[in-house]
Each structure stands twice: as C-alpha cells, then as structure tokens.
Design an enzyme around this catalytic site. Structure first.
Site, short mmCIF file in Angstrom:
data_model
loop_
_atom_site.label_atom_id
_atom_site.label_comp_id
_atom_site.label_asym_id
_atom_site.label_seq_id
_atom_site.Cartn_x
_atom_site.Cartn_y
_atom_site.Cartn_z
N CYS A 1 0.82 -1.22 0.00
CA CYS A 1 0.00 0.00 0.00
C CYS A 1 0.86 1.27 0.00
CB CYS A 1 -0.95 -0.01 1.19
SG CYS A 1 -2.02 -1.45 1.18
N HIS B 1 -3.40 7.02 2.29
CA HIS B 1 -3.83 5.71 1.80
C HIS B 1 -5.19 5.41 2.43
CE1 HIS B 1 -4.17 1.56 1.01
NE2 HIS B 1 -3.82 1.16 2.22
N ASN C 1 -10.17 -0.45 0.63
CA ASN C 1 -8.71 -0.29 0.53
C ASN C 1 -8.24 -0.93 -0.78
OD1 ASN C 1 -5.94 -0.70 0.71
ND2 ASN C 1 -5.98 -1.27 2.87
N1 COA Z 1 -17.57 -8.29 11.13
C1 COA Z 1 -17.99 -8.48 12.38
N2 COA Z 1 -17.17 -8.68 13.41
C2 COA Z 1 -15.86 -8.69 13.17
C3 COA Z 1 -15.33 -8.49 11.87
C4 COA Z 1 -16.25 -8.30 10.83
N3 COA Z 1 -15.86 -8.08 9.56
N4 COA Z 1 -14.00 -8.54 11.93
C5 COA Z 1 -13.67 -8.76 13.22
N5 COA Z 1 -14.79 -8.85 13.96
C6 COA Z 1 -14.91 -9.05 15.39
C7 COA Z 1 -13.71 -9.74 15.98
O1 COA Z 1 -13.83 -11.14 15.87
C8 COA Z 1 -13.77 -9.28 17.41
O2 COA Z 1 -14.71 -10.06 18.09
P1 COA Z 1 -14.46 -10.50 19.62
O3 COA Z 1 -14.41 -9.20 20.38
O4 COA Z 1 -15.66 -11.32 19.91
O5 COA Z 1 -13.17 -11.24 19.62
C9 COA Z 1 -14.34 -7.87 17.33
O6 COA Z 1 -14.95 -7.78 16.03
C10 COA Z 1 -13.30 -6.78 17.46
O7 COA Z 1 -12.21 -7.11 16.62
P2 COA Z 1 -10.96 -6.19 16.53
O8 COA Z 1 -9.97 -6.81 15.59
O9 COA Z 1 -10.49 -5.81 17.91
O10 COA Z 1 -11.60 -4.90 15.86
P3 COA Z 1 -10.97 -3.50 15.62
O11 COA Z 1 -11.77 -2.46 16.27
O12 COA Z 1 -9.47 -3.52 15.88
O13 COA Z 1 -11.16 -3.32 14.06
C11 COA Z 1 -9.99 -3.50 11.99
C12 COA Z 1 -10.58 -4.24 13.17
C13 COA Z 1 -9.38 -4.54 11.03
C14 COA Z 1 -11.08 -2.75 11.27
C15 COA Z 1 -8.91 -2.51 12.50
O14 COA Z 1 -8.03 -3.18 13.37
C16 COA Z 1 -8.13 -1.92 11.38
O15 COA Z 1 -8.65 -1.20 10.57
N6 COA Z 1 -6.82 -2.17 11.32
C17 COA Z 1 -6.01 -1.70 10.24
C18 COA Z 1 -6.17 -2.66 9.10
C19 COA Z 1 -5.71 -2.09 7.80
O16 COA Z 1 -6.01 -0.98 7.46
N7 COA Z 1 -4.96 -2.90 7.05
C20 COA Z 1 -4.49 -2.55 5.79
C21 COA Z 1 -3.39 -1.58 5.92
S1 COA Z 1 -2.73 -1.26 4.38
#
Ligand code: COA
Length: 334
Positions: free
Chosen positions: A116, A259, A289
């Site tokens: 990215c 990004h 993304n």
């Molecule tokens: N739908 C519903 N629930 C989901 C889910 C989805 N698509 N994805 C994860 N969950 C659940 C998890 O299982 C977790 O459940 P639990 O509490 O029962 O274990 C809960 O939601 C919270 O998960 P978590 O990973 O802590 O969520 P978060 O608030 O950190 O958000 C992202 C997750 C991926 C959105 C966030 O971490 C993020 O944006 N990170 C950066 C990722 C990114 O941009 N990557 C590319 C970079 S180039």
C-alpha cells in the site's frame, strides 16, 4: 531561459475501477459480518471487484490513458513506466505488457512492489530519474486486484479491500518550479508478519537428493490491531518529517491524501497533525482499501471534481505491508 531537468511537475491523473461493486449488505450474506460493523469500524460501505476475466493490465492501461490525456502528451512521449503493484497478472511483472498495450514504444517499464506504500515509493523513484536529467516523462501507475488474494471466509480481512488502478504523469520542469517538495520513505521488516500475502512452499523431489519448492501463495493474513497502531503512530511522524524537509507547516497543506485504509486511521492522523476534516480527502466508503491504487484514485477524483487545483500543496502518505510507509509532499500541476 529556464533549465529543464531537475524539477518535477505532476501534470496528469487518471483512474479506473471495475464496474461491479459489492456493498456491505451483500457481503454480509457471504461472510459473518454486518453493514453496521464494517461502517462503524472502517467507514467502508462498498467496494469494486474485478471479474475473473478482468486483468490488472487492463485496469492499469485505462487509468494510464486518462492520465496521459490529461497531461497533454502521447504514449510515445513516455520515457519510463513504473507499475506499483503487489498483484501483477504475471510474477515476472506486468509493466511491459502495459507499455505494449499503451503503445509507449520508447518507454522502459518495470514493476515496483511496496504494497500500500507502492504509489508513494513509485512517485519518489520516478522523481529521481527526472532529477538526474535521465528522463523527461514518467508514467506512474498504482494498481491492485487484492480480491484475487483474499480468503472470502475470513471476515477480519475480506471486508476491507477492493480493486482498482490510478495513475499520474510526472514531467521534467524548471528547477525553480520543482513540485516534489519533500519526502520520507521507511521500512520495518521486523513487523513483516503483521500483514502478509506469502508463498507457501510444498516440496517436489527432482532426484533422490535434490528437491525444490513447489507451492502457491496463501491468502492475505493480517494482525489488524497492530497495523492500526503502526499507522496512527508512524504516519503523522513521517508527515511531520517530510513537511520539515519541505520547509512547510501543516497549515500550508491544502489536502491530506492518505492511503484509504480506514476512516478511523484518516481521522486519527488528521487529528494528530491538527489538519481540519475539510482538508482530508476520503473516498474509501465507495472503494475500500485498493492498496497501491488508493492514493491515485482519490487524487484523480479530487482533481476531476475541481477540489485540487494547480499549485495546491498535497501531503500524501501510503502505509502497509512490509511494513512500509512513505510520504510525499507535492504541488499539483504546472
Ligand atoms: N464483522 C464483524 N465482526 C468482526 C469483523 C467483521 N468483519 N472482523 C472482526 N470482527 C470481530 C472480531 O472477531 C472481534 O470479536 P471479539 O471481540 O468477539 O473477539 C471484534 O470484532 C473486534 O475485533 P478487533 O480486531 O479488535 O476490531 P478493531 O476495532 O481492531 O477493528 C480493523 C478491526 C481490522 C477494522 C482494524 O483493526 C483496522 O482497521 N486495522 C487496520 C487494518 C488495515 O487498514 N490494514 C491494511 C493496511 S494497508
């Protein structure tokens, strides 16, 4: 007379995305998620997805043609084509095919892989060829079809990504009109495991004592929390550094162009830099993304909507797998 060679002008942009889009409601029928979860955690509402028969090369060529037309040059004028991608149609690279399909007969073409961050790494790489006086007209394309590499049963990754391509033309300009004002590029391979699309080797025995790998790539894996933490910490630091090199302060930035990974990351970076929301470009609700394509697609939309005007200062930052991150501070247009 002004001396051509050391300055860079970014004179054209273009973008292309697949016609088919899938919104969160439709996605929730495929995987255990909901529109509410995806919207509140990421800001994404829909994403464009390439069909099996759609190629990265075709998307890249469409975006490039629009950028070349806007720059007012022809494909034969191009000296260099850089394709920033992690999802080439061919592991040997797709840039040469793009060169042929565009009819850019004079141009040398190669792929650049920095996930990215690829567009920003490509922008700075292309700029070096202009600064040395080696080349006058450089086409940079950021394109990715990550949908090919997702596990569509993994809700922690598949909801985030989409497909697309964006391109810019960079041209030599007078030294005193140089539009690339500052940059900062970084890598931290110690965090490589946070986000991967890695080769998984099987083994193929050739003779009793010689065996070679024979495998495939496994779908994207990600530690979302770590990537989030990394982005909100490292990106503002790198922007501040690049602005310092450009001898600019944040108030002099017209547009923050990050990004398009997650709206919460965009908001947090803007907050840390005290850049108001109305200067933050965001289109991830419609595209998700799109990896190396996200910055040039958002740039092109803002240029064509008349938001970004010639002379505007843009602070652009890509970040992602590697881990890598990069910033380019540049002025739009001549
Ligand atoms: N739908 C519903 N629930 C989901 C889910 C989805 N698509 N994805 C994860 N969950 C659940 C998890 O299982 C977790 O459940 P639990 O509490 O029962 O274990 C809960 O939601 C919270 O998960 P978590 O990973 O802590 O969520 P978060 O608030 O950190 O958000 C992202 C997750 C991926 C959105 C966030 O971490 C993020 O944006 N990170 C950066 C990722 C990114 O941009 N990557 C590319 C970079 S180039």
């Amino acid at each position: 007379m002004k001396q051509l060679g050391a300055g860079i002008a970014i004179t054209g942009s273009g973008s292309a995305t697949p016609a088919v889009s899938l919104d969160n409601h439709a996605l929730s029928k495929i995987v255990d998620t909901s529109d509410e979860w995806i919207r509140t955690r990421t800001g994404i509402e829909s994403r464009h997805l390439a069909k099996a028969e759609e190629s990265l090369t075709d998307l890249a060529v469409a975006s490039a043609s629009a950028a070349i037309a806007q720059a007012g040059i022809t494909p034969e004028d191009l000296d260099l084509i850089i394709l920033a991608t992690s999802t080439a149609d061919d592991l040997f690279g797709s840039a040469s095919k793009i060169q042929a399909n565009l009819g850019a007969t004079r141009a040398v073409a190669f792929d650049l892989t920095a996930a990215c961050s690829g567009f920003i790494f490509g922008l700075v790489t292309g700029a070096q060829f202009i600064r040395t006086g080696a080349y006058q007209n450089v086409l940079l394309i950021g394109a990715d079809i990550l949908s090919r590499w997702l596990d569509w049963s993994d809700r922690t990754t598949c909801v985030l990504f989409g497909d697309g391509a964006g391109a810019v033309v960079m041209q030599a300009s007078a030294t005193e009109d140089d539009s690339l004002l500052g940059f900062e590029l970084r890598s931290d391979g110690k965090q490589n495991d946070c986000l991967k699309l890695s080769y998984r080797s099987g083994s193929q025995e050739l003779t009793s004592n010689v065996s070679v790998g024979s495998g495939s790539y496994r779908p994207i894996t990600m530690n979302g929390r770590e990537v989030y933490r990394f982005a909100v910490q490292k990106v503002p630091e790198a922007i501040e550094k690049a602005l310092f090199r450009a001898n600019l302060n944040t108030e002099e930035v017209d547009w923050l162009l990050l990004h398009q990974a997650n709206q919460r990351i965009l908001d947090s970076v803007a907050d840390r830099l005290k850049i108001p929301q109305d200067k933050v470009l965001s289109n991830l609700a419609s595209y998700g993304n799109t990896s190396a394509a996200s910055i040039p697609i958002a740039l092109d939309e803002a240029v064509r909507a008349g938001k970004i005007k010639p002379g505007h200062v843009i602070a652009a930052s890509g970040f992602g797998a590697g881990l890598t991150w990069g910033v380019a501070i540049f002025k739009w247009g001549r």
